[in-house]
Write a protein that holds these residues in place. Structure first.
Motif, PDB file in Angstrom:
ATOM      1  N   ASP A 110       0.695  -1.716  -0.248  1.00 56.27           N
ATOM      2  CA  ASP A 110      -0.176  -0.078  -0.092  1.00 56.27           C
ATOM      3  C   ASP A 110       0.537   1.002   0.253  1.00 56.27           C
ATOM      4  O   ASP A 110       0.078   2.705   0.204  1.00 56.27           O
ATOM      5  N   GLN A 111       1.878   1.188  -0.284  1.00 56.90           N
ATOM      6  CA  GLN A 111       2.850   2.308  -0.227  1.00 56.90           C
ATOM      7  C   GLN A 111       3.312   2.392  -1.898  1.00 56.90           C
ATOM      8  O   GLN A 111       4.308   2.617  -2.569  1.00 56.90           O
ATOM      9  N   PRO A 112       2.251   3.375  -2.767  1.00 60.63           N
ATOM     10  CA  PRO A 112       2.890   3.247  -4.374  1.00 60.63           C
ATOM     11  C   PRO A 112       3.997   3.766  -4.891  1.00 60.63           C
ATOM     12  O   PRO A 112       4.691   4.460  -5.756  1.00 60.63           O
ATOM     13  N   LEU A 113       4.388   4.604  -3.971  1.00 59.53           N
ATOM     14  CA  LEU A 113       5.685   5.665  -4.627  1.00 59.53           C
ATOM     15  C   LEU A 113       6.701   5.936  -3.781  1.00 59.53           C
ATOM     16  O   LEU A 113       7.098   6.499  -3.848  1.00 59.53           O
ATOM     17  N   VAL A 114       6.820   4.330  -3.202  1.00 59.30           N
ATOM     18  CA  VAL A 114       8.577   3.817  -3.064  1.00 59.30           C
ATOM     19  C   VAL A 114       8.529   3.887  -4.451  1.00 59.30           C
ATOM     20  O   VAL A 114       8.362   2.817  -5.218  1.00 59.30           O
ATOM     21  N   THR A 115      10.385   4.004  -4.999  1.00 58.07           N
ATOM     22  CA  THR A 115      10.157   4.316  -6.326  1.00 58.07           C
ATOM     23  C   THR A 115      11.316   2.893  -6.394  1.00 58.07           C
ATOM     24  O   THR A 115      11.816   2.181  -4.984  1.00 58.07           O
ATOM     25  N   PRO A 116      11.966   3.033  -7.615  1.00 53.03           N
ATOM     26  CA  PRO A 116      13.261   1.304  -7.327  1.00 53.03           C
ATOM     27  C   PRO A 116      14.253   2.186  -7.307  1.00 53.03           C
ATOM     28  O   PRO A 116      15.685   0.664  -6.498  1.00 53.03           O
ATOM     29  N   GLU A 117      14.527   3.864  -7.018  1.00 51.86           N
ATOM     30  CA  GLU A 117      15.751   4.039  -6.105  1.00 51.86           C
ATOM     31  C   GLU A 117      15.468   4.008  -4.427  1.00 51.86           C
ATOM     32  O   GLU A 117      17.074   3.465  -4.029  1.00 51.86           O
ATOM     33  N   VAL A 153      16.992   1.072   7.320  1.00 58.50           N
ATOM     34  CA  VAL A 153      15.280   1.544   7.002  1.00 58.50           C
ATOM     35  C   VAL A 153      15.289   3.118   6.445  1.00 58.50           C
ATOM     36  O   VAL A 153      15.890   3.802   5.952  1.00 58.50           O
ATOM     37  N   ALA A 154      14.300   2.485   5.076  1.00 59.05           N
ATOM     38  CA  ALA A 154      14.401   3.977   4.452  1.00 59.05           C
ATOM     39  C   ALA A 154      13.587   5.482   5.255  1.00 59.05           C
ATOM     40  O   ALA A 154      12.322   5.093   5.838  1.00 59.05           O
ATOM     41  N   THR A 155      14.472   6.579   5.334  1.00 62.06           N
ATOM     42  CA  THR A 155      13.843   7.650   6.290  1.00 62.06           C
ATOM     43  C   THR A 155      13.375   8.529   4.643  1.00 62.06           C
ATOM     44  O   THR A 155      13.584   8.437   3.946  1.00 62.06           O
ATOM     45  N   PRO A 190      18.546   7.867   3.681  1.00 63.01           N
ATOM     46  CA  PRO A 190      17.014   9.251   3.286  1.00 63.01           C
ATOM     47  C   PRO A 190      17.024   8.328   2.036  1.00 63.01           C
ATOM     48  O   PRO A 190      17.942   8.253   0.967  1.00 63.01           O
ATOM     49  N   CYS A 191      15.339   8.826   1.673  1.00 65.51           N
ATOM     50  CA  CYS A 191      14.851   8.944   0.665  1.00 65.51           C
ATOM     51  C   CYS A 191      13.904   9.753  -0.089  1.00 65.51           C
ATOM     52  O   CYS A 191      13.208   9.418  -0.831  1.00 65.51           O
ATOM     53  N   ASP A 192      13.892  11.161   0.474  1.00 64.40           N
ATOM     54  CA  ASP A 192      13.235  12.420   0.732  1.00 64.40           C
ATOM     55  C   ASP A 192      13.119  12.611  -1.163  1.00 64.40           C
ATOM     56  O   ASP A 192      12.187  12.440  -1.590  1.00 64.40           O
ATOM     57  N   ASP A 193      14.461  12.737  -1.180  1.00 68.80           N
ATOM     58  CA  ASP A 193      14.199  12.182  -3.024  1.00 68.80           C
ATOM     59  C   ASP A 193      13.812  11.709  -4.361  1.00 68.80           C
ATOM     60  O   ASP A 193      13.819  11.969  -5.440  1.00 68.80           O
TER      61      ASP A 193
END
Length: 199
Positions: free
Chosen positions: A102-109, A126-128, A172-175
């Protein structure tokens, strides 16, 4: 190094009114999007844990390339799916990236960054977003037994990660992604509008 992908997609989506795996977003089911994200992020093999309405999901979704794991105990919550998924991974897998359907905006990057952290020696990563730990997470095999033992209800690896901050590498994965999830019809509508403005 063999890093697998594990997509947890067994829930019934009670607040949403249907299993999240079957939600169509921008012409693609969420379960298909999650599988594609893990695959494009370099995970192999990729296992998808199904539970509620699994027959419907299998009939509707293109899960080619994935190994499907059926969690008969899906009503017990996300922790049961995590345990089932970890137990099903083959012995040559050294680590796994665990993602939620249910988190479709997580990307391959995002997935690639977690894998790079593992390559750099991380035991867990952990992705932050905004400095806060969310999903997905990477778990080295050495942690799986403890993660499975401490998981409970709808809480997966969080208990283990909080108890072992010295083992956890924040990434960090904000970008390159966002942790927005789809729990309610309102959240789904908001996400659809967001994708529409981005297209």
């Amino acid at each position: 190094m063999t890093v697998a992908g594990l997509l947890l997609a067994a829930g019934e989506g009670r607040r949403l009114g249907r299993p999240k795996a079957l939600v169509d977003l921008d012409g693609r089911l969420l379960v298909e999007r999650g599988l594609a994200t893990l695959t494009a992020g370099g995970c192999t093999p990729v296992h998808v844990v199904l539970g509620a309405a699994h027959d419907e999901v299998l009939a509707a979704a293109d899960l080619a390339g994935a190994t499907v794991v059926l969690n008969e105990d899906w009503r017990a919550g996300l922790a049961s799916s995590l345990r089932a998924g970890l137990a099903a991974l083959p012995s040559q897998v050294e680590a796994v990236v665990v993602a939620l359907v249910d988190q479709p905006l997580v990307t391959p990057e995002v997935v690639r960054r977690l894998r790079q952290a593992y390559d750099g020696g991380a035991v867990t990563a952990v992705a932050t977003y905004g400095g806060l730990p969310r999903n997905p997470v990477l778990l080295a095999r050495s942690t799986w037994a403890d993660v499975a033992a401490q998981a409970s209800g709808d809480t997966g690896a969080r208990a283990f990660l909080r108890a072992n901050p010295d083992l956890t590498t924040p990434v960090p994965c904000d970008d390159v992604g966002a942790p927005d999830d789809v729990d309610t019809p309102a959240e789904l509508a908001t996400l659809r509008r967001r994708l529409l403005t981005q297209s």
